[in-house]
Design an enzyme around this catalytic site. Structure first.
Site, PDB file in Angstrom:
ATOM      1  CD  GLU A  40     -33.396  46.132   4.497  1.00 43.92           C
ATOM      2  OE1 GLU A  40     -32.375  45.613   5.003  1.00 43.92           O
ATOM      3  OE2 GLU A  40     -33.634  47.351   4.497  1.00 43.92           O
ATOM      4  NE  ARG A  93     -25.441  44.235   6.793  1.00 41.19           N
ATOM      5  CZ  ARG A  93     -25.669  44.017   5.517  1.00 41.19           C
ATOM      6  NH1 ARG A  93     -24.945  44.633   4.619  1.00 41.19           N
ATOM      7  NH2 ARG A  93     -26.605  43.192   5.116  1.00 41.19           N
ATOM      8  CB  VAL A 117     -18.667  30.231  11.033  1.00 44.54           C
ATOM      9  CG1 VAL A 117     -19.064  28.988  11.800  1.00 44.54           C
ATOM     10  CG2 VAL A 117     -17.208  30.154  10.620  1.00 44.54           C
ATOM     11  CD  GLU A 165     -22.149  42.273  10.677  1.00 48.84           C
ATOM     12  OE1 GLU A 165     -21.128  42.346   9.986  1.00 48.84           O
ATOM     13  OE2 GLU A 165     -23.169  41.652  10.321  1.00 48.84           O
ATOM     14  NE  ARG A 219      -5.469  34.459  26.552  1.00 47.22           N
ATOM     15  CZ  ARG A 219      -4.932  33.536  25.769  1.00 47.22           C
ATOM     16  NH1 ARG A 219      -5.700  32.610  25.206  1.00 47.22           N
ATOM     17  NH2 ARG A 219      -3.645  33.518  25.541  1.00 47.22           N
ATOM     18  CB  THR A 264     -32.327  38.094   6.693  1.00 46.96           C
ATOM     19  OG1 THR A 264     -31.227  38.565   7.494  1.00 46.96           O
ATOM     20  CG2 THR A 264     -33.603  38.496   7.390  1.00 46.96           C
ATOM     21  CB  ILE A 265     -28.667  34.639   9.379  1.00 48.12           C
ATOM     22  CG1 ILE A 265     -27.647  35.743   9.145  1.00 48.12           C
ATOM     23  CG2 ILE A 265     -28.484  33.485   8.422  1.00 48.12           C
ATOM     24  CD1 ILE A 265     -26.266  35.367   9.664  1.00 48.12           C
ATOM     25  CG  ASP A 266     -28.774  40.039   9.675  1.00 52.67           C
ATOM     26  OD1 ASP A 266     -27.949  39.182  10.023  1.00 52.67           O
ATOM     27  OD2 ASP A 266     -28.509  40.945   8.857  1.00 52.67           O
TER      28      ASP A 266
HETATM   29  O1  F6P Z   1     -27.802  40.266   6.015  1.00 51.19           O
HETATM   30  C1  F6P Z   1     -27.184  39.075   6.284  1.00 51.19           C
HETATM   31  C2  F6P Z   1     -25.724  39.263   6.579  1.00 51.19           C
HETATM   32  O2  F6P Z   1     -25.217  38.003   6.919  1.00 51.19           O
HETATM   33  C3  F6P Z   1     -25.386  40.299   7.664  1.00 51.19           C
HETATM   34  O3  F6P Z   1     -25.555  39.830   8.968  1.00 51.19           O
HETATM   35  C4  F6P Z   1     -23.966  40.635   7.322  1.00 51.19           C
HETATM   36  O4  F6P Z   1     -23.629  41.918   7.761  1.00 51.19           O
HETATM   37  C5  F6P Z   1     -23.947  40.559   5.827  1.00 51.19           C
HETATM   38  O5  F6P Z   1     -25.001  39.710   5.444  1.00 51.19           O
HETATM   39  C6  F6P Z   1     -22.641  40.079   5.265  1.00 51.19           C
HETATM   40  O6  F6P Z   1     -22.705  40.156   3.896  1.00 51.19           O
HETATM   41  P1  F6P Z   1     -21.622  39.534   2.895  1.00 51.19           P
HETATM   42  O7  F6P Z   1     -21.892  38.066   2.799  1.00 51.19           O
HETATM   43  O8  F6P Z   1     -21.877  40.237   1.613  1.00 51.19           O
HETATM   44  O9  F6P Z   1     -20.270  39.801   3.485  1.00 51.19           O
END
Ligand code: F6P
Length: 341
Positions: free
Chosen positions: A103, A171, A272, A221, A162, A125-127
């Protein structure tokens, strides 16, 4: 023609596969020369370059990360940033740029393209939350890593009776949570698009114990609890105005422990999910993105981004890249809900 290449934003498995495809096709089919810009937009901003040609891309296809480095530098937030970029592109004899990013990186590419910089974008983006493309590379790798983790957590959860809470990245969108949760047989999946009812989560977890299985809760997250259903406090709000709790996995685990009387552990998969070798799907997608991006450069089709639509790679205006986030739909979430509890 001399083409600059850069990778910006959070890294992602498959970036090297894109760089390799851009360079291989650019050199062999079009006779182009390349220059690598280091660390996203910081490269052209501060004139940090590296050699980029066939020798530099040899052997990088299966390697995670990016040989060019990355950063979240935004030249529009830096005094004379745009002028400096234009000067440095000219000083390096760069006629066109291939910018690979999410983005933020593509947002900068869009604005630069409106200021006459010749740029073609490649989404990453992995998202998997960029609206203009069906999939982004890196997502499949992240889902596979998260699924493997869930598989492993099942066995230790069973041994100790557990609750295991797995926090995955995402995010604004819960794609990783949804896909990995479904593939890994999660008991509940919590995503940012849908504020969750903590009372319901407690119910699902208790019903799972009644069938003698140990529950796995997958939480993105950015997931947020519905007000009034939990005892967690925060003044922070997310992009949708919901209460945002940092370390949500840990908090959900603590609340579940308190309310069910069962032991709970939280596992945060974090970066990871972004590291290591890309899956075959991500290498395939990244390679095709790279091939089509350099083809767009060759056609002089600037201000465009490559995108996956079905099984075709198409070009869409860069302005579409950041127009809307792709979110998990209620219909897709309902499919996963069949397996809750
Ligand atoms: O946008 C990709 C992402 O991996 C999100 O899933 C995550 O919230 C963020 O980047 C983490 O960013 P950084 O590597 O700056 O901690």
């Amino acid at each position: 023609m001399r083409v600059g290449v850069l990778t910006g934003g959070g890294d992602c498995p498959g970036l090297n596969a894109v760089i390799r495809a851009v360079v291989r096709k650019g050199v062999s089919e079009y006779g182009y020369e390349f220059v690598g810009f280091r660390d996203g937009w910081r490269g052209p901003l501060e004139n940090i370059t590296c050699e980029l040609g066939i020798p530099q891309v040899r052997g990088i296809l299966p390697r995670g990360g990016t040989i060019l480095g990355s950063s979240r530098t935004n030249p529009f937030k830096i005094e004379n940033g745009v002028e400096r970029i234009k000067e440095n592109l000219a000083a390096n004899g760069v006629d066109a740029l291939v910018a690979i990013g999410g983005e933020d990186t593509l947002g900068v590419a869009t604005k630069l393209s409106e200021l006459d910089v010749k740029v073609v974008g490649v989404p990453k983006t992995i998202d998997n939350d960029l609206g203009a493309t069906d999939f982004t590379f890196g997502f499949d790798t992240a889902v596979n890593i998260a699924t493997e983790a869930i598989d492993r957590l099942h066995t230790t959860a069973e041994s100790h009776h557990r609750i295991m809470v797995v926090e995955v990245m995402g995010r604004h969108a819960g794609w990783i949570a949804l896909h990995a949760g479904l593939a890994g047989g999660a008991n509940v999946i919590l995503i940012p698009e849908r504020p969750f009812d903590m009372d319901k989560v407690v119910e699902y977890v208790e019903s799972r114990f009644r069938t003698n299985y140990s529950p796995i809760v997958v939480v993105a997250e950015g997931a947020v609890p519905k007000e009034g259903t939990h005892s967690l406090q925060s003044d922070e709000r997310d992009a949708f105005g919901h209460v945002r709790l940092g370390g949500i996995g840990d908090m959900v685990a603590k609340e579940l422990e308190k309310r069910t009387g069962k032991e709970a552990r939280a596992v945060v998969l974090g970066h990871v999910q972004r590291g290591g070798t890309p899956t075959a799907f991500d290498r395939w997608l990244a390679t095709r993105f790279g091939l089509h991006a350099i083809e767009a450069v060759h056609d002089g089709d600037f201000g465009m981004m490559v995108a996956l639509r079905g099984t075709d790679i198409v070009r869409v205006p860069l302005t579409d890249a950041t127009k809307e986030l792709k979110l998990v739909t209620p219909e897709l979430y309902a499919e996963a809900e069949v397996f809750f509890g």
